[in-house]
Scaffold this motif. Structure first.
Motif, mmCIF file in Angstrom:
data_model
loop_
_atom_site.group_PDB
_atom_site.id
_atom_site.type_symbol
_atom_site.label_atom_id
_atom_site.label_comp_id
_atom_site.label_asym_id
_atom_site.label_seq_id
_atom_site.Cartn_x
_atom_site.Cartn_y
_atom_site.Cartn_z
ATOM 1 N N THR A 237 0.826 -1.197 0.000
ATOM 2 C CA THR A 237 0.000 0.000 0.000
ATOM 3 C C THR A 237 0.868 1.259 0.000
ATOM 4 O O THR A 237 2.002 1.238 0.463
ATOM 5 C CB THR A 237 -0.931 0.023 1.230
ATOM 6 N N VAL A 238 0.299 2.344 -0.542
ATOM 7 C CA VAL A 238 1.001 3.618 -0.656
ATOM 8 C C VAL A 238 0.330 4.628 0.283
ATOM 9 O O VAL A 238 -0.897 4.766 0.268
ATOM 10 C CB VAL A 238 0.957 4.150 -2.101
ATOM 11 N N GLY A 246 -3.445 4.372 -2.115
ATOM 12 C CA GLY A 246 -3.682 3.330 -3.103
ATOM 13 C C GLY A 246 -2.760 2.152 -2.868
ATOM 14 O O GLY A 246 -2.329 1.898 -1.736
ATOM 15 N N ILE A 247 -2.447 1.428 -3.942
ATOM 16 C CA ILE A 247 -1.606 0.249 -3.836
ATOM 17 C C ILE A 247 -0.452 0.341 -4.824
ATOM 18 O O ILE A 247 -0.462 1.170 -5.742
ATOM 19 C CB ILE A 247 -2.393 -1.053 -4.110
ATOM 20 N N PHE A 248 0.546 -0.520 -4.617
ATOM 21 C CA PHE A 248 1.636 -0.614 -5.590
ATOM 22 C C PHE A 248 1.988 -2.071 -5.817
ATOM 23 O O PHE A 248 1.750 -2.937 -4.966
ATOM 24 C CB PHE A 248 2.873 0.180 -5.133
ATOM 25 N N THR A 283 -9.979 -3.977 -2.635
ATOM 26 C CA THR A 283 -8.616 -4.290 -3.068
ATOM 27 C C THR A 283 -7.585 -3.892 -2.026
ATOM 28 O O THR A 283 -6.555 -4.535 -1.882
ATOM 29 C CB THR A 283 -8.306 -3.581 -4.407
ATOM 30 N N LEU A 284 -7.861 -2.834 -1.276
ATOM 31 C CA LEU A 284 -6.893 -2.334 -0.311
ATOM 32 C C LEU A 284 -6.745 -3.235 0.912
ATOM 33 O O LEU A 284 -5.765 -3.136 1.639
ATOM 34 C CB LEU A 284 -7.292 -0.931 0.166
ATOM 35 N N MET A 285 -7.727 -4.120 1.138
ATOM 36 C CA MET A 285 -7.712 -4.889 2.374
ATOM 37 C C MET A 285 -6.442 -5.733 2.528
ATOM 38 O O MET A 285 -5.823 -5.769 3.561
ATOM 39 C CB MET A 285 -8.944 -5.807 2.433
ATOM 40 N N LYS A 286 -6.014 -6.410 1.472
ATOM 41 C CA LYS A 286 -4.829 -7.271 1.540
ATOM 42 C C LYS A 286 -4.121 -7.217 0.197
ATOM 43 O O LYS A 286 -4.410 -8.016 -0.695
ATOM 44 C CB LYS A 286 -5.248 -8.706 1.861
#
Length: 311
Positions: A237-238, A246-248, A283-286
């Motif tokens: 995560t970012v 968000g995510i990376f 999507t951010l959960m894991k």
């Protein structure tokens, strides 16, 4: 984790003796999560050694300064260039304690082997050979700990950097492919150690981002090519301050440096950052790496030709 071996425990005890009382107290609080209230300095050192899951975990702590490890190694007669970085000093310390253990074992009389001992030894050999095949998984995990701790420490909001960031961590012809999807979508390629180093540095130093990797089995995947290249895929995560942006997803290609023992440098990086607004719900959960191991194994030949992107 198995904890510290006897030579590691003895060596770390001497090394911790070089720290001042405030650092020992703070380190004890961190290692034991403030669940242990030591009665004095020596009791705190005993707690630190008892609750440390591995020697690397202990030496990576911020309170165990680079200069302290250097001074300890010098006191043991291990001569290393003064500019050696902390992660390399840690490896030198581990190697030194490993040699100490081997010397002790060598001095211990070997018992007469029975047929059962021989069978157990042969079985252990088979298990060791199997373990050798997955060593790059451990390498990937250790690399991610080192890389993200070093990069994130350059964020000015987190205090002074823990070590020096720069092009020395990359091969001179390193390639970075940076894909991001926030308010706009763009793919940019960067070439050369200096440019790639500065672009990654700007993410944390100028844009104040914090990259938090997910190092469980879904967030970290590793593979190796027959040529010795190790590929590490990691998701996370970012963040900026208290906000999750968000995510990376990031893929590294690592090649061992033949001139410096136990040192790997970065040959290529593919970095993908996706803003929260562009993500599917949940999507951010894991955060999980979306590449399979077979994709990583095929990535080496394809990435060098520049025909595959992370889109």
């Amino acid at each position: 984790m198995a904890g510290l071996s006897r030579p590691e425990s003895e060596g770390c005890r001497e090394l911790l003796g070089l720290l001042d009382d405030d650092d020992i107290a703070a380190l004890c609080d961190t290692v034991t999560s403030r669940l242990v209230q030591p009665d004095g300095r020596q009791d705190a050192i005993r707690a630190i050694l008892a609750y440390s899951q591995s020697v690397e975990e202990l030496l990576r702590r911020k309170k165990v300064h680079r200069d302290t490890i250097f001074k300890y190694l010098a006191s043991q007669g291990v001569i290393i260039p003064p500019a050696t970085e902390k992660h390399n000093l840690i490896q030198h310390a581990k190697d030194y304690w490993k040699r100490q253990l081997q010397l002790k074992l060598k001095d211990t009389p070997e018992p007469v082997k029975t047929s059962q001992d021989i069978r157990l030894f042969q079985q252990q050999e088979k298990e060791d050979k199997k373990a050798e095949k997955v060593d790059f998984r451990q390498l990937g995990e250790e690399f991610c700990h080192w890389f993200f701790e070093l990069l994130n420490s350059q964020n000015p909001f987190l205090g002074p950097p823990q070590d020096e960031w720069g092009p020395q961590h990359f091969w001179h012809d390193v390639k970075l492919r940076f894909y991001y999807k926030t308010s706009e979508q763009k793919v940019i390629d960067y070439h050369g150690a200096e440019i790639v180093s500065l672009r990654l540095l700007s993410l944390v130093k100028e844009e104040y981002l914090f990259l938090s990797p997910n190092l469980d089995s879904r967030g970290l995947k590793c593979a190796s090519s027959p040529h010795g290249l190790v590929m590490v895929g990691v998701a996370g995560t970012v963040h900026r301050g208290d906000t999750c942006l968000g995510i990376f997803e990031q893929i590294f290609g690592l090649i061992r440096c033949p001139f410096v023992e136990n040192t790997w440098k970065i040959k290529f990086i593919n970095l993908r950052i996706i803003g929260e607004a562009s993500l599917a719900p949940g999507t951010l959960m894991k955060p999980a790496i979306t590449f399979e191991q077979s994709d990583l194994e095929a990535f080496y030949s394809i990435s060098l030709s520049g025909t595959k992107s992370m889109t």
